[in-house]
Structures are given as structure tokens and as C-alpha cells.
Design a protein around this motif. Structure first.
Motif, PDB file in Angstrom:
ATOM      1  N   GLU A  37       0.860  -1.185   0.000  1.00  0.00           N
ATOM      2  CA  GLU A  37       0.000   0.000   0.000  1.00  0.00           C
ATOM      3  C   GLU A  37       0.898   1.237   0.000  1.00  0.00           C
ATOM      4  O   GLU A  37       1.714   1.416   0.915  1.00  0.00           O
ATOM      5  CB  GLU A  37      -0.897  -0.001   1.238  1.00  0.00           C
ATOM      6  CG  GLU A  37      -1.871   1.157   1.288  1.00  0.00           C
ATOM      7  CD  GLU A  37      -2.672   1.146   2.587  1.00  0.00           C
ATOM      8  OE1 GLU A  37      -3.653   0.387   2.658  1.00  0.00           O
ATOM      9  OE2 GLU A  37      -2.302   1.877   3.525  1.00  0.00           O
ATOM     10  N   ALA A  65      -1.715  -1.018  -3.985  1.00  0.00           N
ATOM     11  CA  ALA A  65      -2.837  -0.183  -3.569  1.00  0.00           C
ATOM     12  C   ALA A  65      -2.275   1.221  -3.369  1.00  0.00           C
ATOM     13  O   ALA A  65      -1.119   1.383  -2.961  1.00  0.00           O
ATOM     14  CB  ALA A  65      -3.456  -0.700  -2.279  1.00  0.00           C
ATOM     15  N   ARG A 181      -7.446  -3.212   6.916  1.00  0.00           N
ATOM     16  CA  ARG A 181      -6.287  -2.379   7.298  1.00  0.00           C
ATOM     17  C   ARG A 181      -6.133  -2.487   8.804  1.00  0.00           C
ATOM     18  O   ARG A 181      -6.974  -2.025   9.560  1.00  0.00           O
ATOM     19  CB  ARG A 181      -6.490  -0.910   6.919  1.00  0.00           C
ATOM     20  CG  ARG A 181      -6.598  -0.632   5.441  1.00  0.00           C
ATOM     21  CD  ARG A 181      -6.568   0.887   5.172  1.00  0.00           C
ATOM     22  NE  ARG A 181      -5.212   1.397   5.087  1.00  0.00           N
ATOM     23  CZ  ARG A 181      -4.784   2.529   5.615  1.00  0.00           C
ATOM     24  NH1 ARG A 181      -5.600   3.274   6.342  1.00  0.00           N
ATOM     25  NH2 ARG A 181      -3.542   2.929   5.460  1.00  0.00           N
TER      26      ARG A 181
END
Length: 242
Positions: A37, A65, A181
């Protein structure tokens, strides 16, 4: 089963032996994990050629991401953001097929307002059909109206830990994407997760991967705990790093 497991950013404790000794930090990270991410995009823009370079330095099955800029979420608070959207989407298109879900993390002060959110998501979807998830941090976002609106635009709601409300711990919005997350608990960004917690998480992910594109990203990066938790999760899912 398709579960992508990684961390926020590609920093990791350099002493860990499973990472190659040679290469850039991203190249070494991508030899172990299949996703990352990008959080730095929240604070500052990156040129398209930077994203192109990152994509070129990772394996074919690797995915990124990318977190949307705070200028969209925290400064303009989802209103009149078309120019900022266009820039962000153009820059990140440099990742090509390796661009994964786009993350819209909201400030804790931003409550749900139907008109504002609907206009924002309509503009977003006019510009991109990329997989998208939103991480709200205000209690008003966990009402049925908000859930239905997110789902209508095929936007998933992040399942977060720690969760500000019971619903925040579970995926919401569009059922096409599960994005967990985990920020560290009890001390956010610092604490590692106990083995029993990771056991339970692995079991949940294994089920969720049967019906949706499934990601789990650890954000407890301050002391390197994200790396150890991600590696532990890989092991529990029966996957070898790399």
C-alpha cells in the motif's frame, strides 16, 4: 484462494533473512510479498514516471494499492475535487495493470452527508472504474444509508482495526472487495498482534477470499511489527514468502 498480504510502505527490518540482500528496497520487499500500500501519495504527489519505475521493478503478479491525496479528503473534504482526482488518476495510471485498489481515507471529523458523498462518488466513477475502498472514521458512516450509497457505486468500505465502532471492524459497501487495514492494537502504529488474533484473522480471510478480491495490509510499521505480522499471516495461510 486469492488473498494479498502486505504492509503500508515497503520498509522492513533489514536483518530478516527471507529478504534478498541485493536490490532496491522495493525489489527486496516484492521478492517476499505480492502487494504493498503506497501511503506517501497521501502527503505528496508522485510523477507518473515514478509509478512506472515502481511497476517495472516488481514481479508480474505484484499489485499496488494507492492512497488518495489528503488534498482530496482532508483539505477539500470531498467537495469540488475534480482537478485533484484527474491528476491522481493520471499519475497512478503509470502503474499499468499493477495498479490495485485505490484507498480514500477520510478524516475523523468528516461525517456522512448524502449530497456531498454522492456527488463525489459520481464524479469518481465517471473518471475511473478502478477498484476503490473508503475508510471512514466518523460514526455516521456506519448507517444503512451510507452502506447502500457506497455499494451503489461499487465502493468497498475498509474493515479497520482498531475499529471506531463494531461495524467498522467488518467489511462494508460493495461486496466485490474485502480490504482489511490493521493499524496495531492496543497502541496504534506500534503494537504487534498476538498469535491468537492472527489465527482468527487468517481464518476469516480464507473464507472471505471465496467470494471477493481480498487484501490485508498491516499499518503498524513504526517498529517493524507490520512485517512480522504479515509474515505470520502468510504462514498461517500456508503460503511461503515470495
Amino acid at each position: 484462494m486469492d488473498v494479498r498480504i502486505g504492509t503500508a510502505g515497503w520498509s522492513f527490518p533489514r536483518a530478516l533473512e527471507m529478504f534478498p540482500a541485493e536490490g532496491t528496497g522495493l525489489e527486496r520487499y516484492a521478492a517476499v510479498f505480492d502487494c504493498v500500500e503506497i501511503n506517501s501519495s497521501f502527503y505528496r504527489p508522485h510523477q507518473r514516471k515514478t509509478y512506472e519505475r515502481w511497476a517495472a521493478s516488481t514481479p508480474e503478479n505484484f499489485r499496488f494499492a494507492v492512497k488518495a491525496p489528503r488534498t482530496i479528503t482532508h483539505e477539500r473534504r470531498l467537495a469540488e475535487t475534480g482537478d485533484l482526482m484527474a491528476r491522481f488518476l493520471d499519475e497512478t495510471s503509470g502503474l499499468g495493470a499493477k495498479r490495485g485498489p485505490l484507498l480514500i481515507q477520510l478524516p475523523s471529523s468528516l461525517g456522512f452527508e448524502t449530497g456531498v458523498v454522492e456527488r463525489f462518488l459520481a464524479d469518481w466513477r465517471r473518471r475511473t472504474q478502478a477498484a476503490t475502498m473508503l475508510e471512514p472514521r466518523h460514526s455516521t458512516w456506519f448507517a444503512p444509508e451510507a452502506e447502500a450509497l457506497l455499494a451503489s457505486f461499487d465502493v468497498a468500505r475498509v474493515a479497520a482495526d482498531p475499529a471506531i465502532a463494531p461495524q467498522a471492524a467488518e467489511p462494508g459497501g460493495s461486496p466485490s472487495l474485502v480490504y482489511r487495514r490493521w493499524h496495531g492494537s492496543p497502541v496504534i502504529y506500534e503494537s504487534p498482534y498476538p498469535p491468537k488474533v492472527l489465527d482468527g484473522l487468517a481464518a476469516r480471510l480464507a473464507v472471505e477470499a471465496g467470494t471477493a478480491d481480498t487484501w490485508c495490509v498491516f499499518d503498524n510499521t513504526k517498529f517493524g511489527m507490520a512485517t512480522s505480522d504479515a509474515l505470520g499471516l502468510l504462514e498461517r495461510l500456508g503460503r511461503r514468502p515470495g
